[in-house]
Design an enzyme around this catalytic site. Structure first.
Site, PDB file in Angstrom:
ATOM      1  N   LYS A 170      28.383 -28.385   1.698  1.00 37.68           N
ATOM      2  CA  LYS A 170      29.014 -29.595   2.207  1.00 37.68           C
ATOM      3  C   LYS A 170      28.825 -30.538   0.921  1.00 37.68           C
ATOM      4  CE  LYS A 170      28.479 -33.722   5.175  1.00 37.68           C
ATOM      5  NZ  LYS A 170      27.984 -34.230   6.231  1.00 37.68           N
ATOM      6  N   ASP A 172      29.121 -34.217  -0.601  1.00 32.54           N
ATOM      7  CA  ASP A 172      29.111 -35.571  -0.202  1.00 32.54           C
ATOM      8  C   ASP A 172      29.544 -36.540  -1.203  1.00 32.54           C
ATOM      9  OD1 ASP A 172      28.708 -37.445   1.708  1.00 32.54           O
ATOM     10  OD2 ASP A 172      27.023 -36.751   2.369  1.00 32.54           O
ATOM     11  N   ARG A 228      36.830 -34.290   4.271  1.00 37.24           N
ATOM     12  CA  ARG A 228      36.817 -35.249   5.158  1.00 37.24           C
ATOM     13  C   ARG A 228      37.872 -36.346   4.792  1.00 37.24           C
ATOM     14  NH1 ARG A 228      31.890 -36.823   6.866  1.00 37.24           N
ATOM     15  NH2 ARG A 228      32.906 -38.912   7.237  1.00 37.24           N
ATOM     16  N   ASP A 232      32.322 -41.623   8.545  1.00 39.20           N
ATOM     17  CA  ASP A 232      31.736 -40.986   9.487  1.00 39.20           C
ATOM     18  C   ASP A 232      31.919 -41.250  10.902  1.00 39.20           C
ATOM     19  OD1 ASP A 232      30.327 -40.015   7.166  1.00 39.20           O
ATOM     20  OD2 ASP A 232      28.212 -41.103   7.498  1.00 39.20           O
TER      21      ASP A 232
END
Ligand SMILES: *[C@@H]1O[C@H](CO)[C@@H](O)[C@H](O)[C@H]1NC(C)=O
Ligand SMILES: *[C@@H]1O[C@H](CO)[C@@H](O)[C@H](O)[C@H]1NC(C)=O
Length: 518
Positions: A170, A172, A228, A232
């Site tokens: 993952k 970021d 993504r 969030d």
């Protein structure tokens, strides 16, 4: 021109010329992730001196409270609860695992208190349980919790991850030092890590997390297995929040996607590019909030159904060690997971959105019709009610198959369909209670799962199960629709009804005709 068509056809035949081509995430990844980003402000302001101790003492929710035992207890629970075998195979560690600094040769260091045996030992134990191990870093000078980031250290960090036996990264977007603002700049920054991962020779699922910035839905598939596409998620169904600034899909210039995005705002944002999902590359709607306590049972069912049908990765974001039976009976529904893992790999699209309904206390209220193709000619249909009232919703075949031909021109709109309810087979609470009882006797638990008619995707993949028409994957037949007819159903306030439409008399899927076997 002729040779171009030939190469396109060859590309379709081998099915692997698009995207990152690492062979992974042919269906959306599913598993568990160690949850949320830390709440701000953080106390760690000087990562070069290491921050783990201060962080640990000052922030006590799961987010930063990661450890060897958290990962292994969670992995054990994935196995004993049956969740591994229903498909949840990735155990993904989020932020806060590192010592906050690099060693003298610039290698990343794990926090010795949290991971006394180092990361390789953790990976080995996770693998021994038949699970896969995910790591976390950021395409910035620091991670979001201000530990060492991987920007300009991509090759070395990728080598470290590969040597530890990592199966998933993952990646970021915090502290990117201003290297964003155009698709090209962001693409280049993330491409360095894809190339570094690829160069290790170890297949590592690349989960890009730049929160939907710089039109990532237009380029993410070229270098990542998922991207993504929003700020969030937080544990709310409709509640708008100023920290989620990009809830409106019609605002492509939104530059700070933020945090605190509701289920509804993420759905509306992805609706403009839900069709970008494809085998090997998926819109990531962020982790699942199911089990975290901020939504009702109906809202969690709707959230889970939509994430599955939109082909988002399905990463549980709750604490498995304290999972309630109700939570288990949402997440273990094989008829919903079969939508996520459908071999055709097409997401649902938003066919209708009605805002002329009763609004809730936040001023939010709308209903949606989502519809999409499944392998073998089946169709998934979700009637989603985010209005502040129960509503009799209906969808005509013309609307359901609008994508296959507008104004009722699709052949599918002119035939009859059987309707299967995807939640009719939900496990009862008593059975879930028994499964979650702490008990080291795996054999008796396997017996229990067998009696509970558990779907074991380790023994038979979703693709095979669907091909053979396994009733646990199809849902329960509840009605039918005549040719040219309409599906009508009462959808309660803040809930969704999810259906699989099948050709009447069809015992098994018509796989020989399906695109996925071209
Ligand atoms: C690396 O990329 C090449 C070219 O796309 C691909 O064939 C190969 O499978 C990739 N390997 C890994 C380990 O990602
Ligand atoms: C599922 O199938 C696998 C492979 O056959 C087996 O090892 C595992 O024990 C099964 N799980 C359950 C819960 O029965």
């Amino acid at each position: 021109m002729a040779s171009l068509s030939v190469s396109v056809i060859v590309g379709l035949l081998v099915g692997s010329t698009i995207g990152v081509n690492n062979g992974l995430a042919r269906t959306p990844q599913i598993g568990w992730v160690s949850s949320k980003k830390p709440k701000y402000p953080l106390v760690c302001s000087n990562p070069s001196h290491g921050c783990a101790d201060t962080l640990e003492n000052n922030w006590n929710s799961l987010g930063c409270d990661v450890s060897d035992s958290l990962l292994l207890d969670t992995s054990d629970k994935l196995v004993s609860s049956g969740l591994r075998d229903v498909g949840y195979t990735y155990v993904v560690l989020d932020d806060c695992w590192s010592a906050g600094r690099r060693d003298s040769d610039q290698w990343l260091l794990a926090d010795r208190k949290k991971f006394p045996r180092g990361m390789k030992a953790v990976a080995d134990d996770i693998h021994a349980l038949g699970l896969l191990f995910g790591m976390y870093s950021s395409a910035g000078e620091m991670t979001c919790a201000r530990f060492a980031g991987s920007l300009d250290f991509e090759s070395q960090d990728a080598q470290a991850f590969a040597s530890w036996g990592v199966d998933y990264l993952k990646y970021d977007n915090c502290y990117h030092m201003g290297r964003f603002g155009t698709p090209q700049i962001s693409y280049n920054r993330y491409d360095v890590m894809w190339k570094a991962l690829n160069a290790t020779g170890r297949p590592i699922l690349y989960s890009l997390s730049n929160w939907g910035e710089d039109y990532v839905h237009t380029w993410g598939m070229s270098l990542a297995n998922s991207w993504r596409m929003s700020g969030d998620i937080y544990d709310a169904f409709t509640r708008p929040d100023a920290l989620c600034s990009c809830g409106d899909a019609k605002d492509p210039h939104c530059i700070a996607p933020g945090t605190h995005c509701s289920v509804l705002s993420i759905m509306n944002r992805v609706s403009a590019f839900s069709d970008r999902a494809q085998p090997g590359g998926w819109n990531d709607l962020d982790m699942l909030e199911v089990g975290n306590g901020g939504m009702t049972d109906d809202e969690y069912k709707a959230h889970f159904s939509m994430w599955a049908a939109l082909k988002s990765p399905l990463l549980m974001g709750h604490d498995l060690r304290t999972m309630s039976p109700t939570t288990l009976t949402i997440l273990n529904n094989p008829a919903i997971i079969a939508i996520s893992q459908d071999p055709l790999g097409l997401a649902v699209n938003l066919a209708l959105r009605d805002t002329n309904v009763k609004k809730d206390k936040y001023g939010m209220g709308e209903t949606h019709l989502w519809t999409g193709q499944l392998a073998g000619g089946d169709q998934v249909v979700i009637l989603f009610n985010a209005a502040d009232q129960d509503i009799h919703m209906s969808a005509s075949l013309e609307e359901i198959f609008y994508y296959e031909g507008p104004e009722g021109s699709a052949p599918q709109a002119k035939q009859a369909w059987d309707v299967y309810d995807l939640w009719a087979g939900r496990m009862d609470i008593e059975t879930a209670q028994k499964i979650l009882v702490d008990d080291d006797d795996l054999r008796s638990r396997e017996q229990l799962l067998k009696e509970a008619n558990w779907y074991n995707s380790s023994a038979m993949s979703y693709k095979e199960g669907l091909k053979s028409g396994d009733p646990r994957l199809l849902g329960k037949k509840t009605s039918s629709i005549a040719a040219g007819g309409t599906l009508s159903v009462l959808v309660k306030r803040h809930s969704a009804e999810a259906f699989r439409l099948r050709n009447p008399g069809e015992k098994t899927a018509r796989y020989s005709m399906a695109k996925d076997e071209l």
